[in-house]
Write a protein that holds these residues in place. Sequence first.
Motif: not given
Length: 97
Positions: A60-86
């Motif tokens: 085994a070679k140290g420091g290498d992660l195994p190759d994994v074929d994974l199909k999952s949902k895409e997670v979208v992270v972002g920001t948007k401007k909104t106005t909140v009444d305080v």
Amino acid sequence: MAEYRNADGTTTVVERRSNGGRTIGIIVVLALVVVGLLFATGFWSADVKGGALPDVKVSAKGGDLPDVDLKSKEVVVGTKKTTVDVPTVGVKDDDKK
């Protein structure tokens, strides 16, 4: 179960219990003693041959992660401007100290 009448008119009941468990236990103990004696005197022998684990080559070679074929949902992270009444929050003083 047997029931007997005594001379004074009373009845005596005699219950006979089976000794099956004790008999089986004695037979098992005797069988174990006979087997032990046969091994001790050499009439029976257990030929145990030395065993060895198979040679396994692992690399085994140290420091290498195994190759994994994974199909999952895409997670979208972002920001948007909104106005909140305080709401305004205040402290009402009742002129008490």
